[in-house]
Write a protein that holds these residues in place. Structure first.
Motif, PDB file in Angstrom:
ATOM      1  N   ALA A 166       9.195  53.642  31.077  1.00  0.00           N
ATOM      2  CA  ALA A 166      10.202  53.764  32.125  1.00  0.00           C
ATOM      3  C   ALA A 166      11.524  54.198  31.515  1.00  0.00           C
ATOM      4  O   ALA A 166      11.730  54.073  30.316  1.00  0.00           O
ATOM      5  CB  ALA A 166      10.380  52.430  32.844  1.00  0.00           C
ATOM      6  N   TRP A 167      12.402  54.684  32.355  1.00  0.00           N
ATOM      7  CA  TRP A 167      13.743  55.040  31.918  1.00  0.00           C
ATOM      8  C   TRP A 167      14.738  54.247  32.757  1.00  0.00           C
ATOM      9  O   TRP A 167      14.409  53.750  33.828  1.00  0.00           O
ATOM     10  CB  TRP A 167      13.987  56.542  32.005  1.00  0.00           C
ATOM     11  N   GLN A 168      15.941  54.106  32.237  1.00  0.00           N
ATOM     12  CA  GLN A 168      16.986  53.370  32.930  1.00  0.00           C
ATOM     13  C   GLN A 168      18.095  54.332  33.334  1.00  0.00           C
ATOM     14  O   GLN A 168      18.730  54.938  32.475  1.00  0.00           O
ATOM     15  CB  GLN A 168      17.563  52.280  32.037  1.00  0.00           C
ATOM     16  N   PRO A 169      18.314  54.474  34.638  1.00  0.00           N
ATOM     17  CA  PRO A 169      19.369  55.391  35.072  1.00  0.00           C
ATOM     18  C   PRO A 169      20.748  54.832  34.744  1.00  0.00           C
ATOM     19  O   PRO A 169      20.949  53.611  34.764  1.00  0.00           O
ATOM     20  CB  PRO A 169      19.159  55.479  36.588  1.00  0.00           C
ATOM     21  N   PRO A 170      21.708  55.705  34.435  1.00  0.00           N
ATOM     22  CA  PRO A 170      23.071  55.231  34.172  1.00  0.00           C
ATOM     23  C   PRO A 170      23.698  54.684  35.454  1.00  0.00           C
ATOM     24  O   PRO A 170      23.362  55.112  36.556  1.00  0.00           O
ATOM     25  CB  PRO A 170      23.803  56.469  33.669  1.00  0.00           C
ATOM     26  N   MET A 171      24.611  53.752  35.283  1.00  0.00           N
ATOM     27  CA  MET A 171      25.188  53.048  36.422  1.00  0.00           C
ATOM     28  C   MET A 171      26.680  52.840  36.179  1.00  0.00           C
ATOM     29  O   MET A 171      27.094  52.527  35.067  1.00  0.00           O
ATOM     30  CB  MET A 171      24.410  51.737  36.552  1.00  0.00           C
ATOM     31  N   ASP A 172      27.471  53.027  37.225  1.00  0.00           N
ATOM     32  CA  ASP A 172      28.905  52.723  37.192  1.00  0.00           C
ATOM     33  C   ASP A 172      29.145  51.523  38.096  1.00  0.00           C
ATOM     34  O   ASP A 172      28.562  51.431  39.181  1.00  0.00           O
ATOM     35  CB  ASP A 172      29.742  53.895  37.702  1.00  0.00           C
ATOM     36  N   VAL A 173      30.004  50.605  37.665  1.00  0.00           N
ATOM     37  CA  VAL A 173      30.328  49.423  38.436  1.00  0.00           C
ATOM     38  C   VAL A 173      31.843  49.371  38.599  1.00  0.00           C
ATOM     39  O   VAL A 173      32.571  49.411  37.610  1.00  0.00           O
ATOM     40  CB  VAL A 173      29.817  48.134  37.741  1.00  0.00           C
ATOM     41  N   PHE A 174      32.294  49.299  39.860  1.00  0.00           N
ATOM     42  CA  PHE A 174      33.719  49.253  40.168  1.00  0.00           C
ATOM     43  C   PHE A 174      34.018  47.975  40.937  1.00  0.00           C
ATOM     44  O   PHE A 174      33.336  47.655  41.913  1.00  0.00           O
ATOM     45  CB  PHE A 174      34.127  50.455  41.039  1.00  0.00           C
ATOM     46  N   GLU A 175      35.042  47.255  40.514  1.00  0.00           N
ATOM     47  CA  GLU A 175      35.438  46.033  41.205  1.00  0.00           C
ATOM     48  C   GLU A 175      36.731  46.271  41.961  1.00  0.00           C
ATOM     49  O   GLU A 175      37.646  46.924  41.457  1.00  0.00           O
ATOM     50  CB  GLU A 175      35.640  44.908  40.192  1.00  0.00           C
ATOM     51  N   SER A 176      36.783  45.751  43.181  1.00  0.00           N
ATOM     52  CA  SER A 176      38.007  45.801  43.973  1.00  0.00           C
ATOM     53  C   SER A 176      38.321  44.394  44.434  1.00  0.00           C
ATOM     54  O   SER A 176      37.557  43.455  44.169  1.00  0.00           O
ATOM     55  CB  SER A 176      37.830  46.736  45.176  1.00  0.00           C
ATOM     56  N   SER A 177      39.402  44.224  45.150  1.00  0.00           N
ATOM     57  CA  SER A 177      39.780  42.887  45.605  1.00  0.00           C
ATOM     58  C   SER A 177      38.755  42.302  46.575  1.00  0.00           C
ATOM     59  O   SER A 177      38.606  41.092  46.664  1.00  0.00           O
ATOM     60  CB  SER A 177      41.163  42.921  46.255  1.00  0.00           C
ATOM     61  N   GLY A 178      38.037  43.150  47.300  1.00  0.00           N
ATOM     62  CA  GLY A 178      37.083  42.661  48.290  1.00  0.00           C
ATOM     63  C   GLY A 178      35.643  42.614  47.839  1.00  0.00           C
ATOM     64  O   GLY A 178      34.778  42.114  48.551  1.00  0.00           O
ATOM     65  N   GLY A 179      35.342  43.145  46.667  1.00  0.00           N
ATOM     66  CA  GLY A 179      33.949  43.131  46.243  1.00  0.00           C
ATOM     67  C   GLY A 179      33.656  44.057  45.091  1.00  0.00           C
ATOM     68  O   GLY A 179      34.486  44.276  44.217  1.00  0.00           O
ATOM     69  N   LEU A 180      32.458  44.624  45.133  1.00  0.00           N
ATOM     70  CA  LEU A 180      31.945  45.423  44.023  1.00  0.00           C
ATOM     71  C   LEU A 180      31.269  46.673  44.581  1.00  0.00           C
ATOM     72  O   LEU A 180      30.583  46.599  45.600  1.00  0.00           O
ATOM     73  CB  LEU A 180      30.914  44.565  43.286  1.00  0.00           C
ATOM     74  N   GLN A 181      31.468  47.794  43.930  1.00  0.00           N
ATOM     75  CA  GLN A 181      30.779  49.034  44.266  1.00  0.00           C
ATOM     76  C   GLN A 181      29.973  49.445  43.044  1.00  0.00           C
ATOM     77  O   GLN A 181      30.494  49.458  41.932  1.00  0.00           O
ATOM     78  CB  GLN A 181      31.771  50.156  44.613  1.00  0.00           C
ATOM     79  N   ILE A 182      28.705  49.777  43.260  1.00  0.00           N
ATOM     80  CA  ILE A 182      27.838  50.214  42.164  1.00  0.00           C
ATOM     81  C   ILE A 182      27.280  51.576  42.509  1.00  0.00           C
ATOM     82  O   ILE A 182      26.815  51.800  43.631  1.00  0.00           O
ATOM     83  CB  ILE A 182      26.695  49.205  41.926  1.00  0.00           C
ATOM     84  N   VAL A 183      27.327  52.493  41.551  1.00  0.00           N
ATOM     85  CA  VAL A 183      26.779  53.832  41.727  1.00  0.00           C
ATOM     86  C   VAL A 183      25.732  54.040  40.636  1.00  0.00           C
ATOM     87  O   VAL A 183      26.027  53.897  39.453  1.00  0.00           O
ATOM     88  CB  VAL A 183      27.885  54.914  41.626  1.00  0.00           C
ATOM     89  N   VAL A 184      24.505  54.356  41.055  1.00  0.00           N
ATOM     90  CA  VAL A 184      23.396  54.571  40.131  1.00  0.00           C
ATOM     91  C   VAL A 184      23.019  56.047  40.211  1.00  0.00           C
ATOM     92  O   VAL A 184      22.706  56.553  41.292  1.00  0.00           O
ATOM     93  CB  VAL A 184      22.177  53.689  40.488  1.00  0.00           C
ATOM     94  N   ALA A 185      23.047  56.765  39.082  1.00  0.00           N
ATOM     95  CA  ALA A 185      22.740  58.193  39.053  1.00  0.00           C
ATOM     96  C   ALA A 185      21.236  58.409  39.156  1.00  0.00           C
ATOM     97  O   ALA A 185      20.494  58.042  38.253  1.00  0.00           O
ATOM     98  CB  ALA A 185      23.285  58.828  37.778  1.00  0.00           C
ATOM     99  N   LEU A 186      20.805  59.001  40.288  1.00  0.00           N
ATOM    100  CA  LEU A 186      19.389  59.273  40.529  1.00  0.00           C
ATOM    101  C   LEU A 186      19.188  60.681  41.083  1.00  0.00           C
ATOM    102  O   LEU A 186      18.542  60.858  42.120  1.00  0.00           O
ATOM    103  CB  LEU A 186      18.816  58.237  41.522  1.00  0.00           C
ATOM    104  N   PRO A 187      19.730  61.706  40.415  1.00  0.00           N
ATOM    105  CA  PRO A 187      19.557  63.057  40.950  1.00  0.00           C
ATOM    106  C   PRO A 187      18.084  63.446  41.004  1.00  0.00           C
ATOM    107  O   PRO A 187      17.312  63.140  40.101  1.00  0.00           O
ATOM    108  CB  PRO A 187      20.326  63.945  39.962  1.00  0.00           C
ATOM    109  N   GLY A 188      17.702  64.072  42.109  1.00  0.00           N
ATOM    110  CA  GLY A 188      16.324  64.511  42.269  1.00  0.00           C
ATOM    111  C   GLY A 188      15.368  63.433  42.729  1.00  0.00           C
ATOM    112  O   GLY A 188      14.170  63.673  42.840  1.00  0.00           O
TER     113      GLY A 188
END
Length: 134
Positions: free
Chosen positions: A37-59
């Motif tokens: 298996a492979w592990q896609p790269p992920m960005d994690v952003f925190e704000s005052s109200g919570g968390l946003q996560i972006v996982v790169a899954l092109p295609g």
């Protein structure tokens, strides 16, 4: 002057090689009990109200993605398949990871998964902080 140009070129080539190594590290096979298996790269952003996560899954189609949030562990898994052209033709270079992917991330206890969507080749997840907790 020529020595300075040579030095600049050597530094530029070294930077490109380091960038390629870093990219390969992000797409190296990850742990999985099923198969390679492979592990896609992920960005994690925190704000005052919570968390946003972006996982790169092109295609990767949205139907091929599985999102499970259990306890405080987020699990994103699925599969990127080779195109029919790549399966029937001769491959000269294969740098984009294919096959099963699996990524896990521990989320703080005071966050709840609000929703997720596939957009622009990335999985976008939104977590909100529960009221009354900090």
């Amino acid at each position: 002057m020529r020595d300075l140009e040579d030095l600049m070129w050597m530094q530029a080539v070294d930077m490109l090689e380091r960038a390629e190594r870093l990219q390969r590290r992000f797409f190296q096979p990850g742990p999985s009990g099923r198969q390679a298996a492979w592990q896609p790269p992920m960005d994690v952003f925190e704000s005052s109200g919570g968390l946003q996560i972006v996982v790169a899954l092109p295609g990767v189609s949205p139907e091929a993605v599985r999102v499970v949030f259990s306890g405080n562990v987020l699990m994103v898994s699925g599969q990127r398949r080779l195109s029919p052209e790549a399966q029937s033709g001769r491959i000269h270079r294969l740098e984009i990871p294919y096959g099963v992917f699996d990524r896990r991330l521990q989320i703080p206890d005071d966050l709840t998964l609000q929703g997720w969507e596939m957009r622009d080749g990335c999985l976008h997840l939104s977590f909100l902080q529960q009221r009354g907790r900090k």
